[in-house]
Design a protein around this motif. Structure first.
Motif, PDB file in Angstrom:
ATOM      1  N   ILE C 258       0.863  -1.181   0.000  1.00 22.06           N
ATOM      2  CA  ILE C 258       0.000   0.000   0.000  1.00 22.06           C
ATOM      3  C   ILE C 258       0.896   1.227   0.000  1.00 22.06           C
ATOM      4  CG2 ILE C 258      -1.819   1.228   1.225  1.00 22.06           C
ATOM      5  CD1 ILE C 258      -2.565  -1.475   2.493  1.00 22.06           C
ATOM      6  N   GLU C 259       0.881   1.943  -1.125  1.00 22.35           N
ATOM      7  CA  GLU C 259       1.804   3.062  -1.320  1.00 22.35           C
ATOM      8  C   GLU C 259       1.790   4.064  -0.175  1.00 22.35           C
ATOM      9  OE1 GLU C 259       1.634   3.442  -6.156  1.00 22.35           O
ATOM     10  OE2 GLU C 259       2.028   5.244  -4.972  1.00 22.35           O
ATOM     11  N   GLU C 260       0.581   4.415   0.249  1.00 19.10           N
ATOM     12  CA  GLU C 260       0.501   5.493   1.242  1.00 19.10           C
ATOM     13  C   GLU C 260       1.106   5.073   2.567  1.00 19.10           C
ATOM     14  OE1 GLU C 260      -1.845   5.526  -1.943  1.00 19.10           O
ATOM     15  OE2 GLU C 260      -2.633   4.334  -0.280  1.00 19.10           O
ATOM     16  N   LYS C 261       1.053   3.754   2.880  1.00 15.80           N
ATOM     17  CA  LYS C 261       1.519   3.329   4.203  1.00 15.80           C
ATOM     18  C   LYS C 261       2.993   2.949   4.201  1.00 15.80           C
ATOM     19  CE  LYS C 261      -2.886   1.653   5.906  1.00 15.80           C
ATOM     20  NZ  LYS C 261      -3.682   0.477   6.236  1.00 15.80           N
ATOM     21  N   CYS C 262       3.560   2.681   3.027  1.00 16.12           N
ATOM     22  CA  CYS C 262       4.945   2.235   2.999  1.00 16.12           C
ATOM     23  C   CYS C 262       5.884   3.395   3.291  1.00 16.12           C
ATOM     24  CB  CYS C 262       5.255   1.644   1.622  1.00 16.12           C
ATOM     25  SG  CYS C 262       7.001   1.274   1.379  1.00 16.12           S
ATOM     26  N   THR C 263       6.786   3.195   4.256  1.00 14.46           N
ATOM     27  CA  THR C 263       7.707   4.269   4.611  1.00 14.46           C
ATOM     28  C   THR C 263       9.055   4.085   3.967  1.00 14.46           C
ATOM     29  OG1 THR C 263       8.476   3.013   6.520  1.00 14.46           O
ATOM     30  CG2 THR C 263       6.621   4.531   6.870  1.00 14.46           C
ATOM     31  N   GLY C 264       9.216   3.002   3.240  1.00 17.62           N
ATOM     32  CA  GLY C 264      10.489   2.752   2.585  1.00 17.62           C
ATOM     33  C   GLY C 264      11.585   2.354   3.552  1.00 17.62           C
ATOM     34  N   CYS C 265      11.247   1.747   4.680  1.00 13.70           N
ATOM     35  CA  CYS C 265      12.270   1.404   5.681  1.00 13.70           C
ATOM     36  C   CYS C 265      13.133   0.240   5.234  1.00 13.70           C
ATOM     37  CB  CYS C 265      11.618   1.099   7.026  1.00 13.70           C
ATOM     38  SG  CYS C 265      10.674  -0.453   7.028  1.00 13.70           S
ATOM     39  N   GLY C 266      12.579  -0.667   4.442  1.00 16.16           N
ATOM     40  CA  GLY C 266      13.400  -1.754   3.913  1.00 16.16           C
ATOM     41  C   GLY C 266      13.495  -2.980   4.795  1.00 16.16           C
ATOM     42  N   GLU C 267      12.778  -3.049   5.919  1.00 10.43           N
ATOM     43  CA  GLU C 267      12.918  -4.218   6.795  1.00 10.43           C
ATOM     44  C   GLU C 267      12.364  -5.474   6.144  1.00 10.43           C
ATOM     45  OE1 GLU C 267      11.498  -3.406  10.757  1.00 10.43           O
ATOM     46  OE2 GLU C 267      12.391  -1.401  10.657  1.00 10.43           O
ATOM     47  N   CYS C 268      11.384  -5.288   5.250  1.00  6.44           N
ATOM     48  CA  CYS C 268      10.814  -6.458   4.567  1.00  6.44           C
ATOM     49  C   CYS C 268      11.856  -7.102   3.677  1.00  6.44           C
ATOM     50  CB  CYS C 268       9.611  -6.016   3.747  1.00  6.44           C
ATOM     51  SG  CYS C 268       9.964  -4.598   2.698  1.00  6.44           S
ATOM     52  N   VAL C 269      12.708  -6.285   3.070  1.00  3.59           N
ATOM     53  CA  VAL C 269      13.724  -6.802   2.153  1.00  3.59           C
ATOM     54  C   VAL C 269      14.661  -7.751   2.891  1.00  3.59           C
ATOM     55  CG1 VAL C 269      15.621  -6.174   0.623  1.00  3.59           C
ATOM     56  CG2 VAL C 269      13.616  -4.710   0.765  1.00  3.59           C
ATOM     57  N   ASP C 270      15.029  -7.370   4.122  1.00  2.00           N
ATOM     58  CA  ASP C 270      15.987  -8.179   4.881  1.00  2.00           C
ATOM     59  C   ASP C 270      15.490  -9.596   5.111  1.00  2.00           C
ATOM     60  OD1 ASP C 270      16.869  -5.289   6.880  1.00  2.00           O
ATOM     61  OD2 ASP C 270      17.690  -6.044   4.994  1.00  2.00           O
ATOM     62  N   VAL C 271      14.187  -9.767   5.302  1.00  2.00           N
ATOM     63  CA  VAL C 271      13.684 -11.094   5.673  1.00  2.00           C
ATOM     64  C   VAL C 271      13.188 -11.917   4.484  1.00  2.00           C
ATOM     65  CG1 VAL C 271      13.077 -10.368   7.994  1.00  2.00           C
ATOM     66  CG2 VAL C 271      11.380 -10.231   6.167  1.00  2.00           C
ATOM     67  N   CYS C 272      13.077 -11.284   3.314  1.00  2.00           N
ATOM     68  CA  CYS C 272      12.521 -12.034   2.168  1.00  2.00           C
ATOM     69  C   CYS C 272      13.508 -13.094   1.706  1.00  2.00           C
ATOM     70  CB  CYS C 272      12.224 -11.069   1.032  1.00  2.00           C
ATOM     71  SG  CYS C 272      11.718 -11.916  -0.476  1.00  2.00           S
ATOM     72  N   PRO C 273      13.060 -14.351   1.527  1.00  2.00           N
ATOM     73  CA  PRO C 273      13.981 -15.424   1.137  1.00  2.00           C
ATOM     74  C   PRO C 273      14.158 -15.615  -0.370  1.00  2.00           C
ATOM     75  CG  PRO C 273      11.839 -16.347   1.680  1.00  2.00           C
ATOM     76  CD  PRO C 273      11.709 -14.860   1.830  1.00  2.00           C
ATOM     77  N   VAL C 274      13.406 -14.877  -1.188  1.00  2.00           N
ATOM     78  CA  VAL C 274      13.413 -15.144  -2.634  1.00  2.00           C
ATOM     79  C   VAL C 274      14.216 -14.090  -3.389  1.00  2.00           C
ATOM     80  CG1 VAL C 274      11.971 -15.393  -4.671  1.00  2.00           C
ATOM     81  CG2 VAL C 274      11.121 -16.193  -2.462  1.00  2.00           C
ATOM     82  N   TYR C 275      15.072 -14.566  -4.291  1.00  2.00           N
ATOM     83  CA  TYR C 275      15.824 -13.651  -5.166  1.00  2.00           C
ATOM     84  C   TYR C 275      15.234 -13.687  -6.579  1.00  2.00           C
ATOM     85  CZ  TYR C 275      19.562 -12.984  -1.777  1.00  2.00           C
ATOM     86  OH  TYR C 275      20.270 -12.645  -0.672  1.00  2.00           O
ATOM     87  N   VAL C 276      15.121 -12.513  -7.173  1.00  2.00           N
ATOM     88  CA  VAL C 276      14.678 -12.462  -8.572  1.00  2.00           C
ATOM     89  C   VAL C 276      15.661 -11.600  -9.360  1.00  2.00           C
ATOM     90  CG1 VAL C 276      12.242 -12.695  -7.947  1.00  2.00           C
ATOM     91  CG2 VAL C 276      13.225 -10.423  -8.232  1.00  2.00           C
ATOM     92  N   PRO C 277      15.833 -11.875 -10.665  1.00  2.00           N
ATOM     93  CA  PRO C 277      16.761 -11.031 -11.439  1.00  2.00           C
ATOM     94  C   PRO C 277      16.157  -9.642 -11.612  1.00  2.00           C
ATOM     95  CG  PRO C 277      15.798 -12.734 -12.832  1.00  2.00           C
ATOM     96  CD  PRO C 277      15.220 -12.917 -11.491  1.00  2.00           C
ATOM     97  N   SER C 278      17.001  -8.626 -11.548  1.00  2.00           N
ATOM     98  CA  SER C 278      16.520  -7.255 -11.650  1.00  2.00           C
ATOM     99  C   SER C 278      16.418  -6.834 -13.101  1.00  2.00           C
ATOM    100  CB  SER C 278      17.487  -6.314 -10.928  1.00  2.00           C
ATOM    101  OG  SER C 278      17.276  -4.994 -11.369  1.00  2.00           O
ATOM    102  N   LYS C 279      15.205  -6.501 -13.519  1.00  2.00           N
ATOM    103  CA  LYS C 279      15.018  -6.076 -14.910  1.00  2.00           C
ATOM    104  C   LYS C 279      15.755  -4.765 -15.154  1.00  2.00           C
ATOM    105  CE  LYS C 279      11.210  -5.286 -18.111  1.00  2.00           C
ATOM    106  NZ  LYS C 279       9.777  -5.156 -18.242  1.00  2.00           N
ATOM    107  N   PHE C 280      15.749  -3.882 -14.158  1.00  2.00           N
ATOM    108  CA  PHE C 280      16.407  -2.590 -14.301  1.00  2.00           C
ATOM    109  C   PHE C 280      17.899  -2.763 -14.525  1.00  2.00           C
ATOM    110  CE2 PHE C 280      16.774   1.902 -13.892  1.00  2.00           C
ATOM    111  CZ  PHE C 280      17.956   2.142 -13.236  1.00  2.00           C
ATOM    112  N   GLU C 281      18.486  -3.736 -13.790  1.00  2.00           N
ATOM    113  CA  GLU C 281      19.914  -3.996 -13.925  1.00  2.00           C
ATOM    114  C   GLU C 281      20.203  -4.994 -15.038  1.00  2.00           C
ATOM    115  OE1 GLU C 281      21.918  -2.213 -12.527  1.00  2.00           O
ATOM    116  OE2 GLU C 281      21.289  -1.653 -10.500  1.00  2.00           O
ATOM    117  N   ARG C 282      19.188  -5.202 -15.948  1.00  2.00           N
ATOM    118  CA  ARG C 282      19.380  -6.084 -17.090  1.00  2.00           C
ATOM    119  C   ARG C 282      19.840  -7.468 -16.647  1.00  2.00           C
ATOM    120  NH1 ARG C 282      18.861  -4.118 -22.233  1.00  2.00           N
ATOM    121  NH2 ARG C 282      19.040  -6.346 -22.572  1.00  2.00           N
TER     122      ARG C 282
END
Lengths: 146, 297, 796
Positions: C258-282
């Motif tokens: 939810i865009e309005e509630k996300c503060t961009g803290c990044g704590e979710c990233v630390d715990v996520c177990p899945v890696y995906v290739p970055s389209k932006f980084e080709r």
């Protein structure tokens, strides 16, 4: 000094108009079997020579081509260098410029309808395998008078 | 791989009858290959009809006079058209010639000119014949081909060489990808072989200029042979077959060269003798022969 | 009684009841027409036609003197119809309509004969035939003009709101310009962040500025501008309507955040177990399944890659009370109404895997330009270190130009323009990072066409970058997976085998993969390479042929940043014109219904893709809504009872044109019905490009191939035509009126089968094909074929 021979250029371009598309990128040369292994056979230079009406382009050198068609495959402008060189060979043959063995090989095809001579041994081998025998044909001779 | 380039025209599959176009080299110098080809094609349920064909004609005529080459090729096409059949070829050069002629004759004005010449011998061509090489037929019938395998050649490591005239120009021939051909590899692995890729796969055998430039061509052959790490080289072209045998005799290398039809024979249970190994193949190799007697558990 | 300009537009001279008094004006167009056609002879011929009371010829009819002559003649000779034989109506119909209405004549009482694009330009060496053809074309226009009626345009309001499709630098610039002008802008972007290709660049040429540094502020401004509604992860779903009044539905994919509630803290990233290739980084770097697109993304919010998420919910746990993660989010459809649309869908790299000889995707150390851009960028996957796939530092680099451009084998004959400078820029960056690097650029030509470009090329040579003229034929792999570039050095005439640590393919630009879909939904045409077609290549470079839809950025053709921004500001200014006026004229080419004859069969309703004509269930009669009608005429041709008439393209008018076209030597002519948007424009393009073709063809313009009814075709055969050719926009999706061409196909194919019975002719005499506005050469070649066929028929 390089000069353009407009007379010969006109004659060549009438027969081989696709020459004009060439933008001299050299892809055909680095794809070429003859250039790499035999040397001094640049389809690009031949095309440039033809564009400039340089009669030196008609030489036995044209027969260094191994007919591998790598140049046709890769040419980004669709010039089809192999086709172009074949047409240059045609012009050379008309001016009686070609390797000696060449005429013989094409004569055999026209006279006998096959690329190789057929002798008794050939048909003996075929019979032994249960295949029908083959004979020289005159069917292609009409082409001679064309 | 671009489907267009690799070619797989649905409408041409499932034909049961073809006009047989064996060419010149195979019937005259390698009749065993003709026999094997006829037998295998018949076993696929396809009937072959002989017609009054001549040399396709090969590039010697093309180099001499392109128009006459076209007329001679059109004669062959007209004969097949008269017999209401498409053509099955054994040779890459025949395939390239006849397909190229077909393409050129799509130009109606050129077709009129050629037909005027053909009038002299009472034939006409209307542009309806299609050409198929035997390897294309085998590839289309891949499933049936696996049925032929009585003796899987699993111990055998092979590398393949399709041959220039069957590959290029790929936009016209539509047989396989010209930079990275895979069909002969697939046809070989169907028979159980392990196929090993190598970097000079599309390098020409050089036969057209062998007579006049022996040393140069031998250089190219040496490069190819040195690049191959397999037990045998499988070729799709009879001319390349003869060339790699002849050249290796001079180079004194010992990579056995088999035509695909011979490999198919071996997989079908024929002996080395029966596929012509003793009589036709000039390069023999004990290690290769032994591998054929190994059965992999 | 003096009439003001406004009222004469409404009532005009009582043209309906009076005898036609036709004035014919033949234009020389300098030597364009006059150099081929004998204009005096044509004028004499025209003056003798029934109802023609005045005929003259002029050098430049569209210029002031020419227009003044027309206005003068209208008054002096009391003309109530005007025929102008000149260029294509697609060029100057609006000009001349204005001209006659300024003289007090209803603008729809003017008809043009196309004696330039369809005559003098395509029959340059056949002057006599061209002159005879001009007489026919003038005769056709005169014949139609007799039946012309005055029509009124409609004025529709224009909503002061724009949809911008695509959030690259062009889309952002257009959005900001319009928003600053005070208009409401909806900017939709299919990726999670705006920024497009420019956000992926390290530096920009020729100034070597940091790309994201100059783009970043623009993106931020877009995000916070009060007049811009930014919707990312959003694509166009449906577009209805017409200029000033588009109804758009867009689809937004859920991000599960939810865009309005996300503060961009990044704590979710630390715990996520899945890696995906970055389209932006080709695909050179992996990200967690929950990620922010890139550090400068706008909006800077996290999103979840739903294709790869395993729904372990650890992110939701880490987010805790903030509850910014919502796995129940669904696709959302949003509707809005806008006045104009700007298409800025941009471009993509050519897929280098299509050039197998360069080993892209096969060899480890062959990359393409955007990938290398990420490698060289300090914020990229390698932190700006020039690393190979094996982690070693590369010291020897080779750029290969024109990969997928200037190459007919992959269907891209065009030059992408920007790759030369782009490679030079990257080469300079390499030298900055690694001063003793060896850098080669293998080229066919160096294109340094804009401000500062040539200077950067000079600097590059001064830096010691090695330029080798020669297009490499292939790359092979040496030891250590080093790419070896094989080329001829054209200047020395010798072969080169150059071993490098990394080869960079300077790939061309191709349209975005979404271009096809967007073009179909908006009904705008594309050229053979898939780039959007502009209304006129020189004079209307940012207009699409559809009113109210404009083109910005590389979707129209490859551009560098400067040109993208320029085109975006241009498109914004073009879009502002109707929005500023607040209203726009809709042409009065509409339908009339003969209610008595209507049986309520519903054929018209089924034919109309706009719902402009419907059968009233109660009265069982057809009812018509003017504002929805786009004027194709398909309903007219579909009606089995001849109940409908299309204003300005009535049966009477078209049959008069057929009569005039076939009045002399009908057997020696091919009669063609061409649609205004595609095939008529294609014929115009043949003229513009000077593709020559044989004269014996007469083209009748209709708005849509859907208008060509059985009645008109059979009439043409009855009048002696031996070949009738119907041509329109490509099937199925190019039709300007959505489905007119599909209905035309059914109808004409049916008629082809019935032709032996209905016209006593073999089916092959009725030709049907589809030619686009970009296919001038195909048009010309087909005419050659048809005339050959006609000659063969006549010989027998």
């Amino acid at each position: 000094m390089t000069r353009i021979n407009f007379e010969f250029r006109k004659k060549v371009l009438e027969e081989i108009p696709e020459l004009k598309k060439c933008f001299q990128c050299g892809t055909c040369v680095s794809s070429c079997y003859a250039e790499k292994y035999i040397g001094s056979y640049s389809p690009r230079k031949k095309i440039l020579g033809a564009l400039y009406g340089d009669k030196e382009v008609l030489s036995k050198e044209l027969w260094k081509c191994a007919t591998c068609n790598a140049c046709d495959e890769r040419c980004p402008q669709g010039v089809n260098p192999y086709e172009v060189l074949t047409k240059l060979k045609n012009i050379a043959v008309r001016e009686n410029i070609c390797p000696e063995s060449f005429r013989e090989k094409s004569d055999i095809i026209i006279e006998t309808g096959y690329a190789f001579l057929i002798d008794e041994k050939v048909n003996n081998n075929r019979k032994a395998l249960g295949l029908k025998e083959i004979k020289p044909k005159e069917s292609l001779r009409f082409v001679k008078n064309g | 791989m671009d489907e267009q380039k690799a070619g797989n025209r649905e409408e041409d599959n499932n034909q049961k009858k073809y006009a047989f176009f064996p060419g010149c080299l195979i019937p005259i110098r390698l009749p065993l290959f003709e026999k094997l080809s006829r037998d295998f094609v018949t076993n696929l349920g396809v009937e072959l009809i002989d017609m009054d064909f001549t040399c396709c004609p090969n590039y010697n005529i093309r180099d001499r006079n392109r128009f006459l080459w076209l007329v001679a090729a059109a004669r062959n096409l007209a004969i097949a058209e008269r017999g209401k059949l498409d053509i099955l070829t054994l040779c890459g050069e025949c395939t390239q010639t006849l397909k190229a002629a077909n393409e050129l004759l799509k130009d109606k004005i050129l077709l009129l000119k050629v037909n005027k010449e053909l009038e002299k011998i009472n034939v006409q061509y209307n542009g309806t014949v299609k050409i198929k090489h035997i390897l294309e037929l085998f590839y289309e019938s891949k499933e049936k081909l696996t049925g032929f395998v009585k003796k899987p050649l699993e111990a055998l490591k092979v590398s393949t060489h399709t041959g220039c005239h069957l590959l290029r120009p790929s936009a016209m021939l539509k047989f396989d990808d010209a930079e990275n051909p895979k069909k002969l590899d697939e046809l070989s692995s169907i028979l159980g072989c392990q196929v090993i890729d190598y970097s000079t796969k599309t390098l020409c055998c050089g036969v057209a200029v062998f007579a006049d430039y022996k040393d140069s061509v031998l250089e190219s052959v040496k490069e190819k042979i040195n690049d191959i790490r397999a037990d045998a080289l499988i070729v799709g072209c009879a001319t390349c077959f003869l060339q790699y045998n002849k050249a290796q005799l001079i180079l004194k290398t010992d990579l056995p060269v088999l035509h695909y039809i011979q490999l198919l024979g071996l997989a079908n249970g024929f002996s080395l003798e029966e596929i012509g190994y003793n009589s036709i193949n000039r390069i023999k190799n004990k290690a290769f022969e032994e591998k054929l007697n190994i059965t992999v558990p | 009684m003096t009439k003001s300009k406004k009222s004469t537009k409404k009532t005009g001279i009582k043209a309906e009841k009076e005898e036609p008094r036709i004035g014919v004006f033949i234009c020389h167009c300098g030597k364009n027409i006059g150099g081929v056609i004998d204009c005096e002879e044509v004028t004499n011929y025209a003056s003798k036609l029934p109802n023609v009371v005045y005929a003259s010829h002029n050098f430049y009819t569209c210029a002031d003197p020419g227009q003044n002559e027309i206005k003068k003649s209208i008054k002096e000779h009391n003309l109530n119809r005007v025929v102008i034989a000149a260029c294509s109506p697609k060029m100057h119909e609006p000009t001349f309509r204005n001209c006659v209405s300024e003289a007090g004549l209803n603008p729809y009482l003017m008809e043009m004969a196309n004696i330039r694009e369809h005559d003098s330009w395509v029959h340059i060496r056949e002057k006599e035939d061209a002159t005879e053809k001009a007489k026919d074309l003038v005769g056709m226009a005169v014949a139609k003009s007799r039946y012309l009626k005055p029509l009124e345009d409609f004025v529709v309001p224009v909503k002061k709101a724009t949809l911008v499709i695509g959030g690259g630098v062009a889309g952002c610039q257009a959005a900001l310009d319009l928003a600053d002008m005070g208009y409401k802008v909806y900017l939709i972007e299919r990726e999670p962040s705006i920024g497009g290709r420019m956000a992926q660049l390290d530096k920009t040429f020729p100034t070597m500025d940091c790309s994201i540094c100059i783009l970043g502020p623009k993106l931020v401004e877009v995000g916070r501008h009060k007049n811009i509604t930014l919707m990312t992860n959003t694509t166009v779903e449906k577009v209805d309507g017409y200029i000033g009044n588009f109804k758009v539905i867009v689809k937004t994919k859920p991000k599960y955040v939810i865009e309005e509630k996300c503060t961009g803290c990044g704590e979710c990233v630390d715990v996520c177990p899945v890696y995906v290739p970055s389209k932006f980084e080709r695909n050179l770097k992996s990200l967690k399944a929950i990620h922010a697109p890139f550090p400068q993304a706008v909006p800077l919010r996290y999103e979840i890659d739903t294709d790869n998420c395993i729904k372990c919910y650890k992110c939701a746990e880490a987010c805790g009370d903030r509850r910014a993660i919502d796995f129940t989010q669904k696709e959302k459809l949003t509707k809005f109404e806008i006045g104009t649309i700007i298409v800025a869908t941009g471009c993509n790299s050519f897929d280098a895997a299509k050039k197998q000889e360069y080993g892209y995707g096969i060899y480890d150390n062959v990359v393409e330009s955007i990938e290398f851009e990420r490698i060289v960028c300090a914020g990229g996957p390698t932190g700006g270190e020039l690393l190979r796939r094996d982690g070693k530092h590369a010291k020897r680099f080779a750029f290969i130009q024109c990969v997928g451009s200037r190459d007919v084998t992959c269907g891209n004959e065009y030059c992408s323009g920007v790759c030369c400078l782009n490679s030079i820029k990257l080469a300079m960056l390499i030298k900055e990072h690694v001063p003793d690097a060896i850098v080669y650029i293998f080229y066919i030509d160096i294109r340094a066409f804009s401000k500062g470009f040539e200077e950067l090329y000079t600097r590059a040579r001064e830096e010691g970058i090695i330029f080798i003229k020669g297009r490499p034929s292939h790359i092979k792999e040496g030891r250590d997976k080093n790419p070896i570039v094989i080329t001829e050095n054209v200047l020395t005439g010798e072969l080169m085998e150059v071993e490098t640590d990394m080869a960079i393919l300077a790939v061309g630009m191709t349209p975005s993969e979404t271009a096809k879909d967007v073009a179909e939904k908006l009904h705008i045409p594309r050229n053979t390479n898939g780039f959007y077609l502009e209304a006129h290549p020189k004079l209307r470079p940012v207009d699409s042929p559809a009113d109210g839809i404009y083109l910005a950025g590389s979707g129209e053709f490859p551009k560098d940043i400067k040109d993208s921004v320029t085109s975006a500001s241009a498109a914004a200014s073009r879009a502002a014109i109707p929005m500023n006026k607040g209203k726009v004229n809709i042409e009065g080419i509409t339908i009339r219904i003969d209610i008595e004859k209507c049986t309520g069969c519903g054929s018209c309703e089924r034919a109309c893709p706009y719902g402009a004509i419907r059968v009233n269930k109660n009265t069982k009669k057809a009812e018509y809504t003017v504002a929805k009608c786009h004027g194709c005429g398909t309903c007219v041709a579909e009606c089995p009872f001849g109940v409908l008439t299309q204003n300005h393209f009535t049966d009477e008018q078209i049959m008069a044109q057929i009569d005039a076209a076939l009045s002399s030597n009908p057997k020696e002519k091919v009669l063609c019905f061409a649609c205004n948007w595609c095939s008529y424009a294609g014929a115009d393009l043949a003229g513009v490009s000077r593709f020559q073709y044989p004269p014996p063809i007469r083209i009748i313009r209709v708005m849509c191939s859907g208008r060509v009814s059985e009645k008109l075709v059979l009439y043409a055969f009855k009048k002696g035509a031996q070949i009738v050719w119907v041509t329109g926009c490509h099937i199925p999706s190019d039709c300007h009126y959505i489905s007119g061409n599909v209905l035309a196909k059914k109808r004409i194919e049916r008629l082809q089968k019935e032709l032996p019975k209905k016209a006593n002719l073999p089916s092959e005499r009725l030709k049907l094909n589809w030619i686009s506005a970009a296919e001038g050469n195909i048009f010309a070649n087909y005419v050659k074929e048809l005339v050959n066929e006609l000659n063969a028929i006549n010989k027998k």
